[in-house]
Each structure stands twice: as structure tokens, then as C-alpha cells.
Design a protein around this motif. Structure first.
Motif, short mmCIF file in Angstrom:
data_model
loop_
_atom_site.label_atom_id
_atom_site.label_comp_id
_atom_site.label_asym_id
_atom_site.label_seq_id
_atom_site.Cartn_x
_atom_site.Cartn_y
_atom_site.Cartn_z
N ASN A 219 -42.77 30.86 132.58
CA ASN A 219 -41.90 29.97 132.64
C ASN A 219 -40.58 30.19 132.02
O ASN A 219 -40.75 30.84 130.80
N PRO A 220 -39.31 30.55 132.48
CA PRO A 220 -39.05 29.75 133.80
C PRO A 220 -38.88 30.49 135.04
O PRO A 220 -38.76 29.94 136.20
N ASP A 221 -39.21 31.79 135.02
CA ASP A 221 -38.96 32.46 136.50
C ASP A 221 -39.85 32.80 137.24
O ASP A 221 -40.03 33.21 138.54
N GLY A 222 -41.03 32.57 136.95
CA GLY A 222 -42.35 32.54 137.84
C GLY A 222 -43.06 33.96 138.13
O GLY A 222 -44.01 33.77 138.94
N PHE A 223 -42.50 34.81 137.56
CA PHE A 223 -43.27 36.30 137.93
C PHE A 223 -44.26 36.19 136.97
O PHE A 223 -44.59 35.85 135.85
N LEU A 224 -45.51 36.95 137.59
CA LEU A 224 -46.52 37.48 136.71
C LEU A 224 -46.07 38.49 135.76
O LEU A 224 -45.19 39.28 136.07
#
Lengths: 437, 437
Positions: A219-224
Motif C-alpha cells: 500500500n500504495p503501489d500494489g507490488f509484492l
């Protein structure tokens, strides 16, 4: 053995009676004799909506996104990750998740005095283990479960448990930017002598003990994500609030020392304020429990029991071949929303969103790209303050990248709002819509 | 206007249907065809138990205290103030406080975005005002209501709101001994730079700003209290958790800057974790709300809605002339328990409890002595460590006076446990009972 058929028959009567209640509640709430919308019609029937049934709209991913109720003056607030996108699923499910709580329940502070976490309702503990087994997103064996008033409280409980309590001074708490905007605020709000916000983990160079927060998907960018500091004196907290198959491929069962989850993002029940931690070390789990005892003397029993029921329905739905599971439905919704967002962004040429690699999801048994709960949205073409631009030109409220330790050309946008708001958002960023103010 | 009779008729059907549910749930839980105890029998009838009705036991204050199920080996734990004494009342009330929560409720974080405390359920706000008006124990006019996860969280919210956030260092937090044992622990657990525990208010001599906690009636000793420091640089937090007519005469409507209440001690629903603050100053209320947002992003909606329903039933019961009100019942229970405790203490000659002055209660319109939720119990005859004596000789677990800033000859004993445990406690302190270990 004789008694079983008799009890079953009472149970059947109870189901019928509950259904009768429900239809009456709905009648009273909605008045009488009027047309009902689809969830209202199904509400009195206690069965799984099947994909074959014409009366259920769960067979389609979502509402008709082409039908936009635009209103140029309306401000669309996508600052928070309020998970109201899931309302429709739970409405369509009717009364399978309806909770009946008698007035004499929840009087005692205690839930299970023999458990390390004495305020954890046993039923919730059971359903937490089950849902992780069904989804395969986290190892639960030989783990202690600590329940919290949302994962926010558990984050603080973990800080309390993992910080040294001697006179060595506050430990640095770091996370790679862009990081969840609330982490610095929560960490520093009481000027604790146990811990303090240490900023971007990528910039952390000190050789002293630290706590690193790994939010994956981020959170915020969604990458693992993986830890980035990787020094010997570090301890890790894994915030896995978004590690569910509607948002990202489940590539393996997470197996970390402290893992945080919440119903807010998994099933969408943010108003319950229920989160849980899976903790490997007994002493850490004990200290986390101590913190929650000091902070709130336990966690709402009512919401724990409701969360247990909702998680049970989610797990049950995954094994139900004639119905659409919660994750099938929510995956489809997120997939369609991200498809629309990418199209809109592409057509606008003024904005970009991240590209995600395709990975195989062990839960769905298929390959797909992440479709996160937030869009990490960038304004191009020299728009330096994206939050201001969207607010002033598009009447869309978002959260500026500066709160996440990043540039103001980025904003975080919730992808979890209701269909109407999402539709207007997509319309406004793809069209030549400009504020009339 | 035409529709009203129709809606009423649906409502009537709903009441019948809920009653049917209830009896079925109880049948399933208890098996079939067996004898039920009194609350079970009345549970399917949605009416106020009347004093004239032979089927209700609420007409008598409590169980038969002379019937003691003694078991010499059983350890009786009266350390906590677990308010299970109230279970029987709520069981007897049947389904008037039963809550039905559909699965799509509580998805959003927000309860009322136009309210200063955006996570307060409006229905709860309304019932809080009503119950204070009915009881007359606190002024609610021109006050902001902040809801918390129990009053414990609100205590921390008040500390956050009332402490200076500049670089002046932590403010001292004081309370007159004996003080609630959790205050020092909660205040100092994070080594906050905003506030720190300053000890016994009676010993506070410094001329710098301070926060004084006034717990009235006091936990542990039950006396009504006033501030004791009374210097110009002090701010006050009034913890009024026990200012209800079952515990103490309501001598006036409390009218202070920050007043804390909780359902745990008023109605007995400790497991809900719901408390509320009545706050005079807008900025203080805003900062308290900010703290709860940072700490837990709001408060369980499910428990707020249940608390609203329970408070409504309590207020309704006070205006019901044919039934015994919640406060009538709980006053009688506490009165009987204190009568028995005083008799036991007198006969033993080894123990004492405080003497309270008689005062006129505006709510009941009669004069009585305080009958607190805890007994501040003193061992005499040279027993220096009362906690140890009761634990080793009587197998009764209590909380030593040392935790409350007082002597070890005192212990705090919960008066709110279930009848069985209370009976054994009375039996053991009045008899020559000694441990067999």
C-alpha cells in the motif's frame, strides 16, 4: 443417535424462521408492495446464488460500467480505501451471513482463558486457520493468533512487542517508500521512547537494531515486496492485508515471524474493526496480547463472532461448485475495474499506472497480473501536483504521493469504492471532463 | 397515514417471528424435551417480565444466596471486575435486546461523516444522551460524544488530547491513591514523550502543568471523589464508569470537561468493548477522535449498534411501570450482596470494608449508602499481606492494595461475579474455611 433427526428438523425450522425474519425486516425497512432490487429479492432465500440462476447478478462481475450516472458537480472521494465495493456481494448472499446476537452475550471480558490470547473468540481462531488453508496464502501451523481492533492496533502491538524495553532508546521503524501513509503518523503520535519512525528503508544505513515493515502487496503501489535493509540487527513485521487472490496472484503460503491480516481488505468488513496476527514466537505473541489488554482490554466479541461467520461463508463458498465463490466474484470485479482503468489511462495519455508482471496464482490455478486495491496513479505532461490537478480539474479527491514518502506527481486512488463512484472516476479521467467551477 | 397500520402489522409479525427464532435457537442449544431454567423458559416471550408474574425471578433481587455450592478445592477468582452478575437480568429479558445484523452491514469505516466523531453510530449517540437524561447522572447538552473501544481507549485519547504537543516534555498524570491499578501501566507502557505517570495526586507538589484523574465513584474503594491538587495549571479527566444508581446515590448530574463512561459497568456488556466520552471543548473532542483514528481507525460498528439497543432497553425499562427496571434489579442485587458482605465481615472479625455515608439519590428518590462494584477489603489482626492470606487460606484470588498505590493489608475484590462464585466467597470469609492444600 436417535436425537439427530429431531435436532436437524429444529435446525431446518430455524433456517425457515430466520428467513421469515429477514423478509419481514426488509419489508419494514423498504415499505410494502414496492419493487425490490436484486439483493432484496434474494435476501429471504438462504441458498448460494448459482451462476445458472437468472435471479442473481453475481454471475456477472459487476454492474454495468457503461451506465454512468455523471453529475459534474459531484465530488468523488477516493482518498480512503473504504471497501464498499463488496457490499453488493454480501447483499446478494442474503442471510447466510446474518448474525443473531442475544442480549446476554458478550458480558464477560474473557473469551478463552486457556488461550494465550485470552480475548480471542475460539470460533474466530478456527475460521482464520481454515480460510488461510483454503486460500493457501499463509502458514498457520505452530503459529499463535492474536486478534486486534483492525490490523492498525496489531501493528502497534507488534511495535510494542518487538521494541527493546531497556534504556537503549527508541528503535528505528523503517519501510521502503512509497510506504503506507499512516505508518509514520501512528509510530510517532505518542512520541514513544520505545520506537520512532525512521523513514524510507532504502535509505537506512545505520548499524543499530531496527524494525522493518514489509507491506506485501504494498500500500500504495500494489507490488509484492521483500525486506530491503537485510542487516543482522533487524526484525520484520509483514503487513499482508492485501495478500488475497482478488488483488494479487497467491504465489506461496507466506511464512514470516509476524504477519498481519484484516477483514477490512479480505472480505470488505471494515466497520467490524477486526484484524489478526499470525505470530511464530510465543513471547512476541504474549507481549502483543499484553499491549491490546492495556490499550483496549481485548477486542469486540460481537465483531469477532461476525467475522468468524463471514470467514466461514467465504471458505464454504470456495468449495461450492454450483455457486460463485467470494474470491471468484471479487477477482472478476477487480479485473474488470483494472481493465477499465488501464483503458482510460491509455486513452487520456496524461496519466500512467504501474505495470505488473504476470504470475501464477496457486489458488486460482491461473496466471494473471496484480489488480491492487489502490491505483498508484501518476500525472504526466508536466503536472507536478497530481492531487491538486485531480481535485481542481476532475473533482476527484485522492491522496498525494508526498504522504507516502514519494513525489507529488503520484497519488493513491481507491479501487474499492461503490460502482457509481468508480464509474464517474473512470469517465472523468478518460474524457475531456473539466470542472465547471 | 394509511400505511401505518400495515407496517405495524408487519412489525408485529416480525416480533412473533423473532420469538420463534429464539425458541428454536434455544431448543437446538439445549437439546429437546429437557427441563429449562427460568431464563430459558421466558426467552421466547418478548414482553417485560412483570413483578406480578410468577414465571419471572427478577422480582427477587437475586438467586438464593443461602444455597451455597461449596467446593473446597475450587479457586475463586475475584481479581477482575468481570460484570457477569448482569447475565441473569439480560437472560430474563429474553429477546428484547436480541440483535440481528445482516452480512452486508458494517462494510464502510464511516458511520456519520458529518459528525465530528465520524465513527460514532448515530443511534448510539442518541441512546447515550437519552440514558443520561433518564438517570440524571451527567449533563449532555452542548457536549461532543466520542465513542471508544471501552473507556480504556478513551482515557488514552484524553491523555493525547490534553497533553501539550510542543517540546515541553511529558506532562505528569496523577490520581489520588488508592487509584485504579491500570492507570500507571497504561500511562507509561509506551514511554510516551507526551505524558507520564506522576503517582499519588495527594503527594503532588509541583507547580508545572498536570493532568489529574478523578475516578468517581473510585475504583477500588467506591467513594465519590473531587479533584485534590487544585492548582491553576491542571486539567481534569473524570472517569465516571461507576456513576450509576446501582452502585451509588446519584446526587447530581455530573458536569465536567471530560467525562468517561462505559457499558462494561453500566449495563454489564464488557465484551462489547464500548465506552463513550462527553466532552465540553470542541478541540479536545477532535483530538480524541484523531487518536482513536490513529489507534484503531474507529470502533466496532456491530458493538456500537448492540450497545445502542441495550441502552435503549435500559431507558425504556425505567419508564415501564409494570416491570422491574434494569436499575431496580441491579440496585437490589448490589444491595443484597453488600448486606451479606457486611454481615460476613462483621462475623469474621478478621476483615473490614469501608463505611459509606447515606445520601439521597435523585434517580431512585431515596436515601442509601454506596454499594460499589468492588469491595476495598482490609485484613486485620496483623495479616500484613491480605492478597496472600486470601489466596493461601481461602483460595480466593484478589488484587493486592500495592497495585493501587496503597498498603498490602488491602485487596480489591470484585462484587460483580456470578452468584455461585459470590456465594462461595461469602461462605469462605464468614466461616472457618481453610485451604486443604
Amino acid at each position: 443417535m436417535e436425537q439427530i433427526p429431531k435436532i436437524l428438523s429444529w435446525r431446518n425450522m430455524l433456517v425457515l424462521s430466520l428467513a421469515l425474519n429477514f423478509s419481514l425486516v426488509l419489508r419494514i425497512l423498504n415499505g410494502d408492495g414496492e419493487e425490490r432490487d436484486s439483493w432484496d429479492r434474494t435476501a429471504s432465500v438462504s441458498i448460494w446464488p448459482t451462476t445458472a440462476s437468472g435471479s442473481s447478478s453475481l454471475s456477472s462481475a459487476s454492474c454495468n460500467y457503461s451506465k454512468i450516472e455523471e453529475d459534474d458537480d459531484r465530488i468523488i472521494n477516493l482518498q480512503l480505501g473504504d471497501p464498499t465495493v463488496y457490499e453488493r456481494y454480501w447483499q446478494e448472499m442474503g442471510d447466510v451471513t446474518t448474525m443473531v446476537i442475544p442480549g446476554w452475550q458478550s458480558l464477560s471480558y474473557l473469551s478463552d482463558k486457556n488461550n494465550l490470547c485470552w480475548f480471542l473468540e475460539p470460533e474466530l481462531g478456527k475460521e482464520i486457520i481454515r480460510v488461510h488453508k483454503v486460500v493457501g496464502n499463509a502458514v498457520t501451523q505452530d503459529r499463535f493468533i492474536v486478534v486486534g481492533t483492525g490490523s492498525t492496533q496489531l501493528y502497534q502491538a507488534a511495535l510494542y512487542a518487538l521494541s527493546p524495553h531497556d534504556d537503549s532508546g527508541p528503535i528505528n521503524v523503517v519501510s521502503a517508500a512509497p510506504y503506507y501513509s499512516s505508518y509514520p503518523l501512528i509510530t510517532d503520535c505518542l512520541k514513544s521512547g520505545l520506537y520512532r519512525w525512521g523513514g524510507d528503508a532504502m535509505a537506512y544505513k545505520e548499524e543499530i537494531p531496527y524494525i522493518e515493515l514489509v507491506t506485501s502487496p504494498n500500500n500504495p503501489d500494489g507490488f509484492l515486496r521483500q525486506p530491503v535493509v537485510n542487516r543482522s540487527k533487524g526484525v520484520l513485521i509483514h503487513d499482508l492485508a492485501y495478500y488475497w487472490p482478488q488483488y494479487t496472484p497467491i504465489i506461496s503460503a507466506a511464512d514470516h515471524d509476524v504477519m498481519l491480516f484484516t477483514v477490512s481488505k479480505s472480505t470488505g468488513h471494515a466497520g467490524m474493526r477486526i484484524g489478526w496476527a499470525l505470530v511464530k514466537d510465543r513471547e512476541t505473541a504474549e507481549k502483543m496480547t499484553d499491549y491490546i489488554e492495556l490499550n483496549t482490554i481485548g477486542v469486540s466479541k460481537d465483531s469477532q463472532l461476525r467475522a468468524a461467520k463471514v470467514l466461514k461463508v467465504v471458505s464454504d463458498s470456495c468449495g461450492n461448485e454450483t455457486a460463485k465463490s467470494f474470491f471468484d466474484h471479487s477477482y472478476d470485479v477487480m479485473s474488470e475495474r483494472w481493465k477499465l482503468l488501464k483503458q482510460a489511462v491509455k486513452s487520456s495519455k496524461r496519466f500512467t499506472v504501474p505495470d505488473f508482471a504476470s504470475q501464477r496464482c496457486n489458488f486460482f490455478g491461473k496466471v494473471f497480473e496484480a489488480q491492487p486495491a489502490f491505483a498508484w496513479f501518476k500525472c504526466e505532461e508536466g503536472i507536478l501536483d497530481c492531487e491538486r490537478f485531480l481535485r481542481e480539474e476532475k473533482k476527484i479527491l485522492t491522496k498525494s504521493g508526498k504522504h507516502f514518502g514519494d513525489e507529488q506527481s503520484y497519488v493513491r486512488i481507491s479501487m474499492l469504492d461503490r460502482d457509481t463512484n468508480f464509474n464517474i472516476f473512470i469517465h472523468r479521467i478518460s474524457s475531456s471532463f473539466n470542472s465547471t467551477i
